[in-house]
Scaffold this motif. Structure first.
Motif, PDB file in Angstrom:
ATOM      1  N   TRP A   1      13.260  54.231  32.657  1.00 59.02           N
ATOM      2  CA  TRP A   1      12.059  54.834  33.246  1.00 59.02           C
ATOM      3  C   TRP A   1      10.825  53.977  32.971  1.00 59.02           C
ATOM      4  CZ3 TRP A   1       7.721  57.506  31.006  1.00 59.02           C
ATOM      5  CH2 TRP A   1       6.965  58.252  31.919  1.00 59.02           C
TER       6      TRP A   1
ATOM      7  N   ARG B   1       7.934  53.813  35.558  1.00 59.39           N
ATOM      8  CA  ARG B   1       7.862  55.280  35.619  1.00 59.39           C
ATOM      9  C   ARG B   1       8.219  55.832  37.003  1.00 59.39           C
ATOM     10  NH1 ARG B   1       3.998  53.360  32.144  1.00 59.39           N
ATOM     11  NH2 ARG B   1       3.730  54.487  30.162  1.00 59.39           N
ATOM     12  N   ASP B   2       9.133  55.154  37.659  1.00 61.01           N
ATOM     13  CA  ASP B   2       9.564  55.562  38.997  1.00 61.01           C
ATOM     14  C   ASP B   2      10.679  56.595  38.869  1.00 61.01           C
ATOM     15  OD1 ASP B   2      10.618  55.822  41.567  1.00 61.01           O
ATOM     16  OD2 ASP B   2      10.331  53.703  42.055  1.00 61.01           O
ATOM     17  N   GLY B   3      10.299  57.883  38.860  1.00 60.63           N
ATOM     18  CA  GLY B   3      11.254  58.964  38.659  1.00 60.63           C
ATOM     19  C   GLY B   3      12.327  59.029  39.729  1.00 60.63           C
TER      20      GLY B   3
ATOM     21  N   CYS C   1       6.261  64.548  31.128  1.00 56.51           N
ATOM     22  CA  CYS C   1       6.916  64.646  32.421  1.00 56.51           C
ATOM     23  C   CYS C   1       8.391  64.284  32.269  1.00 56.51           C
ATOM     24  CB  CYS C   1       6.254  63.704  33.432  1.00 56.51           C
ATOM     25  SG  CYS C   1       6.366  61.955  32.971  1.00 56.51           S
TER      26      CYS C   1
ATOM     27  N   ARG D   1       6.134  67.787  35.633  1.00 54.61           N
ATOM     28  CA  ARG D   1       4.936  67.160  35.077  1.00 54.61           C
ATOM     29  C   ARG D   1       4.089  68.225  34.400  1.00 54.61           C
ATOM     30  NH1 ARG D   1       3.960  62.058  36.630  1.00 54.61           N
ATOM     31  NH2 ARG D   1       1.801  62.221  35.944  1.00 54.61           N
TER      32      ARG D   1
ATOM     33  N   GLY E   1      11.199  62.706  37.607  1.00 49.04           N
ATOM     34  CA  GLY E   1      10.102  62.976  38.516  1.00 49.04           C
ATOM     35  C   GLY E   1       9.884  64.407  38.937  1.00 49.04           C
TER      36      GLY E   1
END
Length: 509
Positions: free
Chosen positions: A351, A356-358, A25, A32, A29
């Motif tokens: 990230w 992993r907060d896009g 991904c 994916r 964000g």
């Protein structure tokens, strides 16, 4: 855990389900579900982010103990098999590709560990054709590319910006390969003669070299714009071989795992005991190696990471004060390959650090790209400082370190490795501490720095021969609208090369 099976040459192999479903991904964000082949043939993700695995496979203590004693080549295979689904590259093919890629290095073990006085252990990653660590990941990545290009009977165009070492490594790995054109842009006057000759002396028809009147960070700007043009990317098979490319970072994971297996004091027969910790000190510019180290740390490797920078100290300022901002100009130092103010692989670190907060990463990085600055919130800075220590070294410290290492060990450091080893003399080795310094290049590439330190180093014959070779490159001048002009020149070359290839012709006559 459920598992899947494959049958290769009559042998059934059982693989963890996570490996069979490995997908990628974007750090921002917007993308994916891509597989390894997709990201291999990409530069930046379509949303401007960088590709990362959607989930990281764990490295258990039992796995690490079972790998103890493996050669570097075998460690690379084990690492790659965690991130490349066997449906894309079967294990037997993967083993052949990696073995072929690493067969041309000047030492049989591919990489070598120098164990010096005072607990100073240096992992030498520079025994490839261009005498830099980039050769390790580059040769493997180009083999993967060639594997898919041949299977699919298609072409690709590689576009690379370099601060010195990446360009030469990309060219030497890909020169003459069918189905692949390589375009490299380097900062004229900001690299050493050896680095320049590794690029400009290659006269293969599939190699195109540009000398830009600016810094490596300047070069990144038009390249980002070209990769953002998805029509151009798709119609010409445009891709990157910078450490933007996930495959490069993936292979670099093996540096840290191999160092850990060799230098941490790990024992095969101590099941149930806590794993020992290894401190790894890394000279840092674009932060690809540090990103790789942080990834394997997240996978379960007990590492303490130290990023050492030269006077271009954005990573150091980010960790110590939250000041993630570019200086007005790139400072030219004795360690030119890390004269970088845009450590683009820190996006991968952020990230992971931010869960992993896009969306948050997208906001942060777009602000940084727009204004060249971002102030890291204190809670985020504290999180970063808990997993990464840093230090900064000026040129005088580099020279002092080179001289002292020679006096105590009769060992010549390249100036980049000296940036890391400076930490050894400022934070002396203590009993029970396991520590490794990453040597990213041979001193043969940086004779001016060696001489400035008052040292000598016998140049290899291959380096001496470079001086006599003819050169070929195109200049990118510093015009008033230089970024757009450089973009237009590179775009025109991409299009013209594709037109020539499609007609079955050769570009240079």
């Amino acid at each position: 855990m459920r598992r899947c099976h494959r049958n290769q040459r009559g042998v059934t192999v059982t693989l963890p389900l996570q490996v069979c479903r490995m997908q990628y991904c974007s750090t921002r964000g917007g993308v994916r579900g891509w597989d390894f082949r997709d990201v291999l043939f990409s530069g930046y993700a379509p949303d401007g982010g960088m590709f990362m695995p959607e989930s990281l496979p764990p490295l258990s203590p039992d796995t690490l103990r079972s790998w103890k004693g493996l050669s570097y080549t075998k460690v690379v295979v084990e690492v790659a098999s965690l991130f490349v689904r066997p449906q894309l590259i079967p294990r037997d093919d993967l083993e052949v590709l990696v073995a072929e890629a690493l067969s041309g290095f000047s030492v049989p073990e591919v990489v070598r560990i120098a164990r010096l006085n005072g607990g100073l252990s240096i992992l030498e990653l520079f025994h490839g054709d261009t005498l830099a660590f980039k050769d390790l990941a580059m040769t493997c990545t180009v083999r993967f590319l060639s594997y898919f290009l041949q299977k699919e009977s298609r072409r690709a165009t590689v576009l690379v910006g370099t601060s010195g070492d990446t360009g030469g490594s990309a060219i030497q790995s890909a020169k003459g390969l069918p189905g692949l054109d390589v375009m490299v842009v380097y900062p004229r006057g900001r690299i050493t003669p050896v680095q320049e000759k590794h690029m400009t002396s290659c006269l293969e028809d599939n190699v195109h070299v540009f000398a830009a009147d600016g810094s490596s960070d300047d070069i990144d700007r038009p390249l980002r714009r070209l990769f953002a043009d998805q029509e151009l990317v798709k119609s010409h098979g445009l891709m990157s071989l910078n450490s933007v490319n996930w495959s490069r970072v993936m292979i670099q994971l093996a540096h840290f795992i191999y160092a850990y297996l060799e230098l941490s004091g790990l024992k095969r027969d101590e099941a149930g005991k806590a794993l020992p910790e290894l401190e790894v000190v890394v000279p840092t510019g674009g932060a690809g190696n540090i990103a790789a180290g942080f990834i394997v740390k997240q996978m379960g490797l007990p590492l303490k990471l130290v990023a050492m920078v030269n006077s271009n100290d954005i990573v150091h300022r980010t960790v110590t004060s939250g000041d993630f901002s570019m200086a007005a100009d790139v400072t030219r130092t004795l360690a030119p390959a890390i004269d970088i103010q845009d450590p683009y692989n820190m996006e991968r670190v952020f990230w992971l650090l931010l869960g992993r907060d896009g969306a948050r990463v997208k906001t942060m990085m777009e602000e940084f790209q727009r204004s060249h600055r971002h102030s890291l919130p204190e809670n985020h800075r504290r999180l970063l400082s808990q997993v990464l220590s840093t230090g900064a070294v000026a040129d005088e410290g580099i020279l002092e370190t080179m001289r002292r290492c020679w006096e105590e060990n009769r060992y010549v450091l390249c100036p980049h490795t000296a940036v890391a080893v400076w930490h050894h003399y400022r934070c002396p080795h203590s009993a029970g501490l396991h520590r490794c310094y990453i040597a990213t290049a041979s001193p043969a590439k940086f004779q001016a720095a060696v001489e400035k330190a008052g040292l000598t180093f016998d140049l290899p014959e291959a380096v001496l021969a470079l001086e006599k070779l003819p050169s070929r490159y195109q200049e990118l001048e510093r015009s008033q609208n230089w970024c757009k002009d450089w973009e237009d020149s590179l775009r025109a070359r991409i299009q013209s090369v594709s037109a020539v290839r499609n007609s079955g012709g050769t570009y240079y006559t």
